[in-house]
Design a protein around this motif. Structure first.
Motif, PDB file in Angstrom:
ATOM      1  N   VAL A  54       0.863  -1.178   0.000  1.00  0.00           N
ATOM      2  CA  VAL A  54       0.000   0.000   0.000  1.00  0.00           C
ATOM      3  C   VAL A  54       0.904   1.233   0.000  1.00  0.00           C
ATOM      4  N   LEU A  55       0.731   2.105  -0.968  1.00  0.00           N
ATOM      5  CA  LEU A  55       1.507   3.338  -1.029  1.00  0.00           C
ATOM      6  C   LEU A  55       0.580   4.492  -0.675  1.00  0.00           C
ATOM      7  N   ILE A  56       1.012   5.316   0.270  1.00  0.00           N
ATOM      8  CA  ILE A  56       0.215   6.470   0.686  1.00  0.00           C
ATOM      9  C   ILE A  56       1.033   7.718   0.377  1.00  0.00           C
TER      10      ILE A  56
ATOM     11  N   ALA B  94       3.763  14.859  -4.070  1.00  0.00           N
ATOM     12  CA  ALA B  94       4.245  14.189  -5.282  1.00  0.00           C
ATOM     13  C   ALA B  94       5.736  13.924  -5.152  1.00  0.00           C
ATOM     14  N   ALA B  95       6.154  12.714  -5.515  1.00  0.00           N
ATOM     15  CA  ALA B  95       7.579  12.350  -5.517  1.00  0.00           C
ATOM     16  C   ALA B  95       7.740  11.054  -6.300  1.00  0.00           C
ATOM     17  N   GLY B  96       8.995  10.718  -6.574  1.00  0.00           N
ATOM     18  CA  GLY B  96       9.333   9.408  -7.115  1.00  0.00           C
ATOM     19  C   GLY B  96       8.512   9.002  -8.324  1.00  0.00           C
ATOM     20  N   SER B  97       7.981   7.775  -8.267  1.00  0.00           N
ATOM     21  CA  SER B  97       7.312   7.218  -9.446  1.00  0.00           C
ATOM     22  C   SER B  97       6.028   7.963  -9.791  1.00  0.00           C
ATOM     23  N   LEU B  98       5.386   8.587  -8.801  1.00  0.00           N
ATOM     24  CA  LEU B  98       4.155   9.344  -9.105  1.00  0.00           C
ATOM     25  C   LEU B  98       4.493  10.591  -9.919  1.00  0.00           C
TER      26      LEU B  98
ATOM     27  N   PRO C 165       4.240  -4.554  -9.865  1.00  0.00           N
ATOM     28  CA  PRO C 165       3.459  -3.619 -10.696  1.00  0.00           C
ATOM     29  C   PRO C 165       2.304  -2.954  -9.931  1.00  0.00           C
ATOM     30  N   PHE C 166       1.963  -1.735 -10.352  1.00  0.00           N
ATOM     31  CA  PHE C 166       0.792  -1.054  -9.788  1.00  0.00           C
ATOM     32  C   PHE C 166      -0.470  -1.818 -10.176  1.00  0.00           C
ATOM     33  N   ILE C 167      -1.407  -1.918  -9.225  1.00  0.00           N
ATOM     34  CA  ILE C 167      -2.700  -2.559  -9.476  1.00  0.00           C
ATOM     35  C   ILE C 167      -3.782  -1.713  -8.816  1.00  0.00           C
TER      36      ILE C 167
ATOM     37  N   ASP D  12       5.603  10.491   1.495  1.00  0.00           N
ATOM     38  CA  ASP D  12       4.885   9.267   1.093  1.00  0.00           C
ATOM     39  C   ASP D  12       5.496   8.082   1.809  1.00  0.00           C
ATOM     40  N   PHE D  13       4.849   6.942   1.762  1.00  0.00           N
ATOM     41  CA  PHE D  13       5.396   5.740   2.404  1.00  0.00           C
ATOM     42  C   PHE D  13       4.679   4.502   1.906  1.00  0.00           C
ATOM     43  N   LYS D  14       5.295   3.353   2.229  1.00  0.00           N
ATOM     44  CA  LYS D  14       4.770   2.053   1.797  1.00  0.00           C
ATOM     45  C   LYS D  14       4.469   1.193   3.023  1.00  0.00           C
ATOM     46  N   LEU D  15       3.330   0.533   3.008  1.00  0.00           N
ATOM     47  CA  LEU D  15       2.960  -0.349   4.116  1.00  0.00           C
ATOM     48  C   LEU D  15       2.689  -1.754   3.593  1.00  0.00           C
TER      49      LEU D  15
ATOM     50  N   PRO E  20      13.347   4.768   7.051  1.00  0.00           N
ATOM     51  CA  PRO E  20      13.761   5.584   5.898  1.00  0.00           C
ATOM     52  C   PRO E  20      13.872   4.771   4.604  1.00  0.00           C
ATOM     53  N   ASP E  21      13.856   3.432   4.698  1.00  0.00           N
ATOM     54  CA  ASP E  21      13.811   2.591   3.491  1.00  0.00           C
ATOM     55  C   ASP E  21      12.434   2.652   2.835  1.00  0.00           C
ATOM     56  N   THR E  22      11.409   2.827   3.642  1.00  0.00           N
ATOM     57  CA  THR E  22      10.031   2.655   3.152  1.00  0.00           C
ATOM     58  C   THR E  22       9.207   3.942   3.201  1.00  0.00           C
ATOM     59  N   CYS E  23       9.835   5.024   3.637  1.00  0.00           N
ATOM     60  CA  CYS E  23       9.134   6.318   3.714  1.00  0.00           C
ATOM     61  C   CYS E  23       9.975   7.385   3.021  1.00  0.00           C
ATOM     62  N   ARG E  24       9.326   8.447   2.550  1.00  0.00           N
ATOM     63  CA  ARG E  24      10.065   9.653   2.160  1.00  0.00           C
ATOM     64  C   ARG E  24       9.891  10.666   3.276  1.00  0.00           C
ATOM     65  N   PHE E  25      11.007  10.978   3.961  1.00  0.00           N
ATOM     66  CA  PHE E  25      11.029  11.968   5.037  1.00  0.00           C
ATOM     67  C   PHE E  25      11.747  13.209   4.524  1.00  0.00           C
TER      68      PHE E  25
ATOM     69  N   PHE F 258      20.301   7.252  -1.192  1.00  0.00           N
ATOM     70  CA  PHE F 258      21.003   6.077  -1.752  1.00  0.00           C
ATOM     71  C   PHE F 258      20.571   5.847  -3.199  1.00  0.00           C
ATOM     72  N   ARG F 259      19.236   5.875  -3.445  1.00  0.00           N
ATOM     73  CA  ARG F 259      18.742   5.617  -4.803  1.00  0.00           C
ATOM     74  C   ARG F 259      19.368   6.577  -5.803  1.00  0.00           C
ATOM     75  N   ARG F 260      19.534   7.850  -5.392  1.00  0.00           N
ATOM     76  CA  ARG F 260      19.967   8.906  -6.321  1.00  0.00           C
ATOM     77  C   ARG F 260      21.425   9.315  -6.128  1.00  0.00           C
TER      78      ARG F 260
HETATM   79  P1  TMP Z   1       7.782   5.267  -5.461  1.00  0.00           P
HETATM   80  O1  TMP Z   1       7.718   6.748  -5.634  1.00  0.00           O
HETATM   81  O2  TMP Z   1       9.061   4.669  -5.966  1.00  0.00           O
HETATM   82  O3  TMP Z   1       6.566   4.576  -5.996  1.00  0.00           O
HETATM   83  O4  TMP Z   1       7.786   4.983  -3.877  1.00  0.00           O
HETATM   84  C1  TMP Z   1       6.747   5.398  -3.049  1.00  0.00           C
HETATM   85  C2  TMP Z   1       7.097   5.115  -1.601  1.00  0.00           C
HETATM   86  O5  TMP Z   1       7.171   3.720  -1.360  1.00  0.00           O
HETATM   87  C3  TMP Z   1       8.431   5.672  -1.143  1.00  0.00           C
HETATM   88  O6  TMP Z   1       8.280   6.189   0.179  1.00  0.00           O
HETATM   89  C4  TMP Z   1       9.362   4.506  -1.103  1.00  0.00           C
HETATM   90  C5  TMP Z   1       8.448   3.349  -0.842  1.00  0.00           C
HETATM   91  N1  TMP Z   1       8.868   2.129  -1.555  1.00  0.00           N
HETATM   92  C6  TMP Z   1       9.211   0.998  -0.824  1.00  0.00           C
HETATM   93  O7  TMP Z   1       9.182   0.996   0.402  1.00  0.00           O
HETATM   94  N2  TMP Z   1       9.567  -0.129  -1.509  1.00  0.00           N
HETATM   95  C7  TMP Z   1       9.603  -0.188  -2.849  1.00  0.00           C
HETATM   96  O8  TMP Z   1       9.926  -1.234  -3.414  1.00  0.00           O
HETATM   97  C8  TMP Z   1       9.252   0.997  -3.593  1.00  0.00           C
HETATM   98  C9  TMP Z   1       9.291   0.997  -5.093  1.00  0.00           C
HETATM   99  C10 TMP Z   1       8.890   2.111  -2.895  1.00  0.00           C
END
Ligand code: TMP
Ligand code: ASP
Length: 235
Positions: free
Chosen positions: A91-93, A97-101, A130-132, A175-178, A195-200, A214-216
């Motif tokens: 789940v991405l919340i 706007a950032a990253g893939s969005l 993939p997004f669904i 944003d963040f991923k759950l 910080p791996d799963t959130c944008r702070f 790290f990604r960039r």
């Molecule tokens: P995204 O902009 O790359 O779609 O990422 C959205 C958020 O989800 C961001 O806070 C990073 C997190 N994320 C993960 O935790 N694991 C992942 O595999 C990806 C692609 C993003």
């Protein structure tokens, strides 16, 4: 409680069985990957930061009525968790706007979204997660109607609790991923919040304090992880 054999090794964590079938041990690694494992590296002591930050957030969320898999911290890098079965959806919340969005929709990174956006990905490394949408989740039987409802309700509540907490510490939760799991027929929050799963973002400077460094290849990765841990936990 005795730690037994390794059940699963992921990109950032290892999961071990214990002598209690209802409990697992999660061991947080320093390994970092991005872009579905294409980029690999190490973030020194990331395992310690992510273990402690996740534990801290799980406790706050439990206090706010969100059930989580967290039981207790065992060591610098290990926590004891409930033996959940992970739902195969991420789940991405998104509040900003950032990253893939930003890439997909052409919205400049850093733009505040007019409302919170909830997205789903199918957890499948071969397909690159993939997004669904909710219909895909139903059509593929990835979660039941009730599980989808609860996952969304918890995700929005988690967003409110964490965003309010973090802004007081000078951090924007962009944003963040759950990930959620099933434990004894109940949906509970699982995985990690770090910080791996959130944008702070620093609320004053908009400086990135998360895995995007790290990604960039932005440098100052370890320093950013420590800075957020310090601000979040006060340690
Ligand atoms: P995204 O902009 O790359 O779609 O990422 C959205 C958020 O989800 C961001 O806070 C990073 C997190 N994320 C993960 O935790 N694991 C992942 O595999 C990806 C692609 C993003
Ligand atoms: N952790 C993910 C991977 O390695 C992606 C990311 O966080 O950017 O694939």
């Amino acid at each position: 409680m005795k730690k037994l054999d390794m059940l699963y090794e992921g990109k950032a964590k290892k999961v071990y069985r214990t002598d209690n079938p209802d409990l697992y041990v999660v061991d947080y690694k320093d390994d970092a990957t991005a872009f579905n494992g294409q980029k690999k590296g190490t973030i020194i002591n990331k395992g310690i930061v992510n273990n402690n930050m996740s534990a801290f957030f799980f406790k706050i969320l439990e206090d706010n009525g969100i059930p989580t898999h967290f039981e207790k911290l065992l060591s610098e890098r290990e926590m004891l968790v409930k033996a959940v079965k992970i739902l195969p959806i991420e789940v991405l919340i998104r509040n900003y706007a950032a990253g893939s969005l930003s890439k997909r929709l052409g919205i400049k990174e850093g733009t505040k979204l007019a409302c919170t956006v909830v997205e789903f990905c199918y957890k499948n490394d071969e397909l690159g997660d993939p997004f669904i949408n909710e219909d895909h989740i139903r059509a593929m039987g990835l979660a039941t109607e009730e599980e989808i409802r609860v996952v969304k309700e918890y995700s929005l509540k988690i967003n409110n609790v964490l965003s309010e907490y973090l802004i007081k510490k000078g951090i924007i939760l962009a944003d963040f991923k759950l990930e959620f799991g099933k434990y004894k027929d109940k949906v509970v929050l699982a995985d990690e919040i770090s910080p791996d799963t959130c944008r702070f973002w620093d609320a004053n400077t908009m400086e990135k304090l998360d895995k995007d460094r790290f990604r960039r290849d932005m440098g100052g990765v370890e320093e950013a992880y420590y800075e957020v841990l310090k601000r979040v936990t006060g340690e």
